[in-house]
Design a protein around this motif. Structure first.
Motif, short mmCIF file in Angstrom:
data_model
loop_
_atom_site.label_atom_id
_atom_site.label_comp_id
_atom_site.label_asym_id
_atom_site.label_seq_id
_atom_site.Cartn_x
_atom_site.Cartn_y
_atom_site.Cartn_z
N ILE A 1 0.86 -1.18 0.00
CA ILE A 1 0.00 0.00 0.00
C ILE A 1 0.89 1.22 0.00
O ILE A 1 1.81 1.32 0.83
N CYS A 2 0.66 2.12 -0.94
CA CYS A 2 1.38 3.39 -1.01
C CYS A 2 2.88 3.16 -1.12
O CYS A 2 3.35 2.38 -1.94
N SER A 3 3.67 3.78 -0.24
CA SER A 3 5.13 3.69 -0.34
C SER A 3 5.69 2.37 0.16
O SER A 3 6.90 2.15 0.12
N GLY A 4 4.82 1.46 0.61
CA GLY A 4 5.28 0.11 0.90
C GLY A 4 5.90 -0.54 -0.32
O GLY A 4 6.65 -1.52 -0.21
N ALA A 5 5.63 0.01 -1.51
CA ALA A 5 6.22 -0.51 -2.75
C ALA A 5 7.73 -0.45 -2.73
O ALA A 5 8.41 -1.25 -3.37
N PHE A 6 8.31 0.51 -1.97
CA PHE A 6 9.76 0.61 -1.89
C PHE A 6 10.36 -0.64 -1.25
O PHE A 6 11.44 -1.08 -1.62
N VAL A 7 9.65 -1.23 -0.30
CA VAL A 7 10.13 -2.46 0.33
C VAL A 7 10.10 -3.60 -0.68
O VAL A 7 11.06 -4.39 -0.78
N LEU A 8 9.02 -3.72 -1.44
CA LEU A 8 8.94 -4.77 -2.44
C LEU A 8 10.01 -4.60 -3.51
O LEU A 8 10.61 -5.58 -3.97
N ALA A 9 10.25 -3.34 -3.89
CA ALA A 9 11.30 -3.08 -4.89
C ALA A 9 12.67 -3.45 -4.34
O ALA A 9 13.48 -4.07 -5.05
N ALA A 10 12.94 -3.11 -3.09
CA ALA A 10 14.22 -3.43 -2.49
C ALA A 10 14.41 -4.93 -2.34
O ALA A 10 15.54 -5.44 -2.35
N ALA A 11 13.29 -5.66 -2.21
CA ALA A 11 13.36 -7.12 -2.10
C ALA A 11 13.51 -7.78 -3.46
O ALA A 11 13.65 -9.01 -3.55
N GLY A 12 13.50 -6.98 -4.53
CA GLY A 12 13.64 -7.52 -5.88
C GLY A 12 12.36 -8.09 -6.45
O GLY A 12 12.37 -8.64 -7.57
N LEU A 13 11.23 -7.93 -5.74
CA LEU A 13 9.98 -8.53 -6.19
C LEU A 13 9.33 -7.77 -7.34
O LEU A 13 8.45 -8.31 -8.02
N LEU A 14 9.76 -6.53 -7.57
CA LEU A 14 9.15 -5.72 -8.61
C LEU A 14 9.99 -5.62 -9.87
O LEU A 14 9.59 -4.95 -10.83
N ASP A 15 11.14 -6.27 -9.89
CA ASP A 15 12.01 -6.19 -11.07
C ASP A 15 11.27 -6.70 -12.31
O ASP A 15 10.74 -7.82 -12.33
N GLY A 16 11.19 -5.85 -13.33
CA GLY A 16 10.54 -6.22 -14.57
C GLY A 16 9.03 -6.23 -14.51
O GLY A 16 8.37 -6.61 -15.49
N ARG A 17 8.47 -5.85 -13.39
CA ARG A 17 7.01 -5.86 -13.23
C ARG A 17 6.44 -4.44 -13.25
O ARG A 17 7.11 -3.49 -12.85
N PRO A 18 5.17 -4.30 -13.64
CA PRO A 18 4.50 -3.02 -13.46
C PRO A 18 4.23 -2.79 -11.97
O PRO A 18 3.93 -3.74 -11.24
N ALA A 19 4.35 -1.57 -11.52
CA ALA A 19 4.13 -1.25 -10.11
C ALA A 19 3.71 0.21 -10.00
O ALA A 19 3.99 1.02 -10.87
N THR A 20 3.05 0.52 -8.90
CA THR A 20 2.69 1.90 -8.64
C THR A 20 2.92 2.21 -7.17
O THR A 20 3.16 1.32 -6.35
N THR A 21 2.88 3.48 -6.87
CA THR A 21 2.95 3.98 -5.50
C THR A 21 2.27 5.34 -5.51
O THR A 21 1.70 5.74 -6.53
N HIS A 22 2.29 6.03 -4.41
CA HIS A 22 1.69 7.37 -4.39
C HIS A 22 2.36 8.23 -5.46
O HIS A 22 3.57 8.16 -5.65
N TRP A 23 1.56 9.00 -6.17
CA TRP A 23 2.11 9.77 -7.28
C TRP A 23 3.25 10.69 -6.86
O TRP A 23 4.15 10.99 -7.65
N GLN A 24 3.25 11.15 -5.59
CA GLN A 24 4.32 12.01 -5.13
C GLN A 24 5.65 11.28 -5.00
O GLN A 24 6.71 11.91 -5.00
#
Length: 343
Positions: free
Chosen positions: A115-138
């Motif tokens: 949820i929201c900036s929690g995406a940074f954790v998923l990205a750091a874990a490598g789970l978002l590599d090559g995947r579409p993802a979103t976070t708060h527009w800011q």
């Protein structure tokens, strides 16, 4: 390890960190906690932190979290909430330490969401590599800069790529949770949860997450009445001119206002609503596929099949089988054969 509670409920673990936003944690507990079938709760929701104990929030109170990171490996779904610390300078790079170990220990197939900036954790874990993802527009530019392998889309409410999902700001966390409940148990359960929390039952992930409108429009320019009328008449052929006439607008003005308010075109919105109507009928009734197509406004079973396949990757019969079992699918096939319809 098991991803189910002792009574068979699907276990959801919410990961919180210092500076958590209480509303995001409450969203998960409230929505999943209300999901029921025949009066039976469908989910168990656990809150976990880096270490059990008191965790600071972004408000003037703290929360006492009973579970540590070990709860992640025992969950079928892991949801990472945001933290106010996410909005400062970002270090980037991979996860390290106990949190990295916890994500490495997730069983294959675990559904992971943010949820929201929690995406940074998923990205750091490598789970978002090559995947579409979103976070708060800011925060979208920061996510894109720090993790260039992530396909960041700042213009949507949520994304889904396999078993990895991300959402934008707080309100889109509601949309994401309802989407997962709908995926698990169908529209009827998700709609009941939405009614219980007085929120919209469904917003597609592709809708715009932020629409700048500094000056509120007068009520006469709203397209809400046309949308309400369309929902009551989905079974009929509906034209853009008819919808515009409901608001006494020109087609051009109506189209512009509609996109401003809904984030998508009238045609896209109508297709989404018809798909939702078809899903509801497939889940809750034994109507033949051609009748479902007619009532949802697709006109023919072939058209319904094409749209459902494009949206969900499944045929109407396959979708019904997921929620109603083989008996209903057999009825569909018999009906289609008798009417000379393609299966």
């Amino acid at each position: 390890m098991t991803v189910f509670a002792d009574d068979g409920r699907h276990r959801v673990a919410v990961l919180v960190r210092a500076g958590l936003l209480p509303i995001e944690v409450g969203i998960v507990h409230r929505l999943f906690g209300q999901a029921r079938a025949g009066g039976r709760p469908l989910y168990e929701v656990l809150t976990c932190a880096l270490e059990p104990g008191v965790v600071r929030t972004d408000a003037d109170f703290s929360v006492n979290v009973e579970h540590g990171l070990g709860a992640l490996a025992e969950a079928g779904t892991v949801i990472v909430a945001s933290s106010d610390e996410d909005y400062g300078p970002q270090p980037g790079g991979p996860l390290r330490g106990p949190l990295a170990d916890a994500f490495d220990a997730l069983p294959p197939g675990t559904r992971v969401a943010s949820i929201c900036s929690g995406a940074f954790v998923l990205a750091a874990a490598g789970l978002l590599d090559g995947r579409p993802a979103t976070t708060h527009w800011q925060s979208a530019d920061d996510l894109r800069t720090l993790y260039p392998r992530v396909r960041v889309d700042p213009n949507v409410l949520y994304t889904e790529s396999g078993n990895v999902l991300t959402s934008a700001g707080v309100a889109s966390g509601i949309d994401l949770c309802l989407h997962m409940i709908r995926r698990d148990h169908g529209a009827a359960v998700a709609n009941e949860v939405a009614r219980g929390t007085i929120v919209a039952p469904h917003r597609e992930g592709g809708q715009a997450q932020y629409i700048a409108r500094p000056v509120p429009e007068p009520a006469v320019s709203s397209t809400g009445a046309a949308r309400a009328w369309a929902l009551e008449n989905l079974h009929r052929p509906l034209t853009l001119r008819q919808l515009a006439a409901r608001e006494s607008m020109s087609v051009r003005t109506f189209t512009r206002r509609f996109r401003e308010e809904a984030g998508i075109s009238p045609g896209q919105w109508l297709t989404q609503q018809r798909i939702e109507r078809a899903r509801q009928l497939l889940e809750e009734t034994d109507l033949p596929i051609d009748r479902v197509a007619e009532d949802a406004g697709f006109g023919s079973a072939g058209s319904l099949r094409q749209h459902l396949q494009a949206a969900l990757g499944v045929s109407p019969s396959g979708y019904r089988y997921t929620f109603r079992g083989s008996r209903a699918v057999d009825q569909d096939h018999s009906s289609a054969a008798g009417a000379g319809l393609p299966r």
